[in-house]
Write a protein that holds these residues in place. Structure first.
Motif, PDB file in Angstrom:
ATOM      1  N   TRP A  81       0.830  -1.220   0.000  1.00  0.00           N
ATOM      2  CA  TRP A  81       0.000   0.000   0.000  1.00  0.00           C
ATOM      3  C   TRP A  81       0.858   1.261   0.000  1.00  0.00           C
ATOM      4  O   TRP A  81       0.486   2.271  -0.619  1.00  0.00           O
ATOM      5  N   ARG A  85       0.496   4.176  -2.886  1.00  0.00           N
ATOM      6  CA  ARG A  85       0.215   5.595  -2.655  1.00  0.00           C
ATOM      7  C   ARG A  85       1.216   6.477  -3.396  1.00  0.00           C
ATOM      8  O   ARG A  85       0.860   7.515  -3.968  1.00  0.00           O
ATOM      9  N   GLN A  89       0.210   9.269  -6.158  1.00  0.00           N
ATOM     10  CA  GLN A  89       0.626  10.656  -5.972  1.00  0.00           C
ATOM     11  C   GLN A  89       1.474  11.152  -7.145  1.00  0.00           C
ATOM     12  O   GLN A  89       1.302  12.275  -7.628  1.00  0.00           O
TER      13      GLN A  89
END
Length: 289
Positions: A81, A85, A89
């Protein structure tokens, strides 16, 4: 020593197969290839082999077939995870520049092996472990049965070599007096050619010196003892390869000494023959556990 052993055991809806192969090697070298479900049993398997095999290169391959769950293996989906992310981003930042107008899809991440991976987890499966140990034991027994059969064949071959060496030793023992007699005759002929009358006392002294320098009785006695020790060792239980290797080295040393002392062509031929036989013995001893 070479050998092969194979065994298979049923477990749940699958099977455990164990294949063992051994080839000649100066020391013991064991390689074990285990599936994930049995990775914790490597030391146990290695100990089992070490208790039976003392010499040789042994390669063991264990195979599991059947549904993973019944064999104690669970496959789980793992998602990084934190890395995901960072990807999202970074994609949003790139899109902010206006250089990219494409939309991210789920497939972009599901098939990214750095983000999504499948990991195998091993659970406790006593039935699998029991079946594994039984298959290991059976494969090991069959391996040792084949190695023992080869050992008996090698033992008979070595006995033939030892018999040949014993015959060569008998030939040497018979030729030593002849060698000394020939030396006396040649020496007497040379002295007669130089002077009219042979000095008998000097002749006897020269012959005695030659006999002392060329005396191989001790070496022959030790060779007989080594041959006897080899035969006794072949009848001993357990690992005998390294002991035979040491005895062979001692025999080779004695033969070299005999060759350096016996300054006679007839003896040299026998010594060369013995060296040839010892090379064959040495080669075969390397194959014996």
């Amino acid at each position: 020593m070479t050998g092969y052993g194979f065994a298979e055991e049923k477990v749940a809806d699958g099977r455990i197969s164990v294949e063992m192969k051994s080839v000649n090697h100066r020391f013991l070298d064991v390689h074990i290839h285990l599936p994930v479900a049995l990775s914790s049993r490597e030391e146990e398997a290695r100990t089992m082999v070490n208790e039976k095999v003392q010499r040789g290169k042994v390669d063991i391959t264990v195979t599991l077939t059947g549904s993973p769950s019944s064999l104690g293996v669970e496959k789980r989906l793992h998602i990084d995870w934190h890395l995901l992310r960072q990807y999202v981003q970074a994609a949003e930042q790139m899109q902010a520049f206006g250089a990219f107008d494409g939309q991210l899809s789920l497939n972009d991440f599901l098939f990214n092996e750095q983000i999504v991976s499948i990991q195998e987890e091993t659970g406790e499966a006593p039935a699998v472990h029991q079946a594994f140990l039984k298959a290991m034991q059976n494969a090991c027994d069959r391996l040792m049965e084949m190695r023992s059969k080869e050992g008996r064949l090698l033992s008979r071959e070595l006995e033939n070599y030892l018999q040949h060496i014993s015959e060569c030793l008998g030939t040497l023992e018979a030729r030593v007096p002849e060698m000394q007699s020939r030396y006396r005759q040649k020496l007497e002929e040379k002295m007669t050619a130089m002077v009219e009358t042979v000095d008998e006392e000097r002749l006897l002294t020269e012959v005695a010196v030659f006999a002392d320098k060329s005396d191989i009785s001790e070496e022959l006695a030790r060779m007989h003892a080594h041959v006897k020790q080899c035969r006794e060792t072949l009848d001993e239980p357990g690992a005998i390869g390294r002991k035979l290797d040491f005895i062979t080295q001692e025999m080779n040393r004695e033969v070299n000494t005999i060759g350096s002392k016996g300054n006679d062509q007839s003896l040299s031929k026998v010594v060369v023959e013995m060296k040839s036989i010892l090379e064959k013995v040495k080669e075969q001893v390397q194959n014996i556990e």
